[in-house]
Design an enzyme around this catalytic site. Structure first.
Site, PDB file in Angstrom:
ATOM      1  N   TYR A 213      49.968  41.269  45.113  1.00 20.31           N
ATOM      2  CA  TYR A 213      48.574  40.802  45.141  1.00 20.31           C
ATOM      3  C   TYR A 213      48.319  39.923  46.357  1.00 20.31           C
ATOM      4  O   TYR A 213      47.335  40.095  47.076  1.00 20.31           O
ATOM      5  CB  TYR A 213      48.273  40.038  43.850  1.00 20.31           C
ATOM      6  CG  TYR A 213      46.845  39.571  43.734  1.00 20.31           C
ATOM      7  CD1 TYR A 213      45.813  40.482  43.528  1.00 20.31           C
ATOM      8  CD2 TYR A 213      46.525  38.222  43.808  1.00 20.31           C
ATOM      9  CE1 TYR A 213      44.497  40.061  43.410  1.00 20.31           C
ATOM     10  CE2 TYR A 213      45.216  37.792  43.695  1.00 20.31           C
ATOM     11  CZ  TYR A 213      44.200  38.709  43.486  1.00 20.31           C
ATOM     12  OH  TYR A 213      42.897  38.281  43.377  1.00 20.31           O
TER      13      TYR A 213
ATOM     14  N   THR B 145      35.916  35.808  35.477  1.00 16.78           N
ATOM     15  CA  THR B 145      35.813  37.233  35.734  1.00 16.78           C
ATOM     16  C   THR B 145      36.461  37.989  34.570  1.00 16.78           C
ATOM     17  O   THR B 145      37.035  37.361  33.667  1.00 16.78           O
ATOM     18  CB  THR B 145      36.527  37.597  37.041  1.00 16.78           C
ATOM     19  OG1 THR B 145      37.926  37.308  36.902  1.00 16.78           O
ATOM     20  CG2 THR B 145      35.953  36.816  38.218  1.00 16.78           C
TER      21      THR B 145
ATOM     22  N   ASP C 247      31.695  51.997  41.409  1.00 16.88           N
ATOM     23  CA  ASP C 247      32.754  51.538  40.509  1.00 16.88           C
ATOM     24  C   ASP C 247      33.396  52.739  39.836  1.00 16.88           C
ATOM     25  O   ASP C 247      32.875  53.861  39.915  1.00 16.88           O
ATOM     26  CB  ASP C 247      32.185  50.571  39.462  1.00 16.88           C
ATOM     27  CG  ASP C 247      33.172  49.462  39.089  1.00 16.88           C
ATOM     28  OD1 ASP C 247      34.382  49.785  38.940  1.00 16.88           O
ATOM     29  OD2 ASP C 247      32.756  48.304  38.953  1.00 16.88           O
TER      30      ASP C 247
ATOM     31  N   LEU D  75      32.493  39.649  39.841  1.00 13.69           N
ATOM     32  CA  LEU D  75      31.890  39.144  41.068  1.00 13.69           C
ATOM     33  C   LEU D  75      30.933  40.152  41.680  1.00 13.69           C
ATOM     34  O   LEU D  75      29.876  39.795  42.209  1.00 13.69           O
ATOM     35  CB  LEU D  75      32.981  38.770  42.065  1.00 13.69           C
ATOM     36  CG  LEU D  75      33.984  37.705  41.626  1.00 13.69           C
ATOM     37  CD1 LEU D  75      35.008  37.444  42.733  1.00 13.69           C
ATOM     38  CD2 LEU D  75      33.290  36.398  41.238  1.00 13.69           C
TER      39      LEU D  75
END
Length: 254
Positions: free
Chosen positions: A160, A195, A36, A17
């Site tokens: 999560y 993804t 990243d 994304l």
């Protein structure tokens, strides 16, 4: 707010994304900083080459406050920082009881990355944005990324779901606090998207998962997420809201 002429920091920007958002914003004229992990440097370099002079890769971990600060400084040196997109995150699965039970390590790591990393980007971006003059009524926009798991977490997703619920929950108070600085905060809660999480998954499995989505009955395309990021930035009335981007799916317990 106009995108052209601004810099944008995107965490998790080398893939998924985040990379889709980077492509979209670079095409719209932003100077993009891809934050990243160092292990994503090859993918980040490839995306920088694709985008030409419109992007730069900064290795770092969103759980490290100083690493996030380096990305902010890099963006400031390229153009006024007015856009931040928090797309870095990890998907984890664990149990409360049984052989796969988590003694807290997985929970802490998941919350640190997904919630703490989002907070670090939000806080440091807002601090930098507050120094700028207004442009089209805004000093800046921060787009966070939650998940539909924040609302319908499935079995095994306690950590999560908790982390993504936290992202959704801080959206409104952050927007209210930053309103006096003319900084908007909006969160996108994606559903099932193509993804890296689905990398290596068999086509029939992806088709089966996508078929659970009422309409369109497929996995989402990352560019559809990126399109919403762009719209959020450009639409000044969007603020303090969590937007589900999920094709009307409501997840079952498993």
């Amino acid at each position: 707010m106009k995108i052209a002429g601004c810099s944008a920091v995107i965490s998790g920007g080398a893939s998924g994304l985040g990379a889709a958002a980077a492509r979209r914003l670079a095409r719209a004229g932003a100077s993009v900083v891809l934050l990243d992990l160092p292990r994503a440097e090859e993918a980040g370099a490839a995306l920088v080459a694709e985008l030409g002079g419109g992007a730069v890769f900064v290795p770092g971990d969103v759980t490290n406050w100083d690493d996030v600060g380096v990305a902010m400084q890099t963006a400031r040196e390229r153009a006024p920082l007015r856009i931040a997109v928090a797309a870095a995150g990890i998907a984890t699965s664990g149990s409360l009881v049984g052989p796969r039970s988590d003694r807290g390590e997985l929970f802490a790591q998941t919350v640190a990355v997904n919630l703490g990393g989002t907070y670090a980007l939000l806080a440091q971006a807002a601090s930098t944005m507050s120094e700028h003059a207004q442009t089209d009524g805004d000093r800046g926009v921060v787009v966070c990324t939650a998940s539909i798991a924040a609302y319908e977490g499935q079995v095994g997703q306690v950590a999560y779901a908790a982390s993504k619920s936290g992202v959704a929950g801080m959206t409104l108070p952050a927007a209210r606090e930053l309103a006096r600085h003319q900084i908007r905060v909006v969160t996108i809660a994606p559903g099932l998207f193509e993804t890296p999480m689905f990398a290596g998954v068999a086509d029939e499995v992806r088709a089966s998962v996508g078929a659970q989505v009422p309409h369109p009955s497929r996995l989402g395309n990352p560019d559809e997420y990126a399109g919403l990021v762009q719209h959020v930035i450009e639409n000044s009335m969007l603020n303090g809201e969590v937007i589900r981007l999920d094709g009307a799916i409501r997840m079952g317990p498993r």
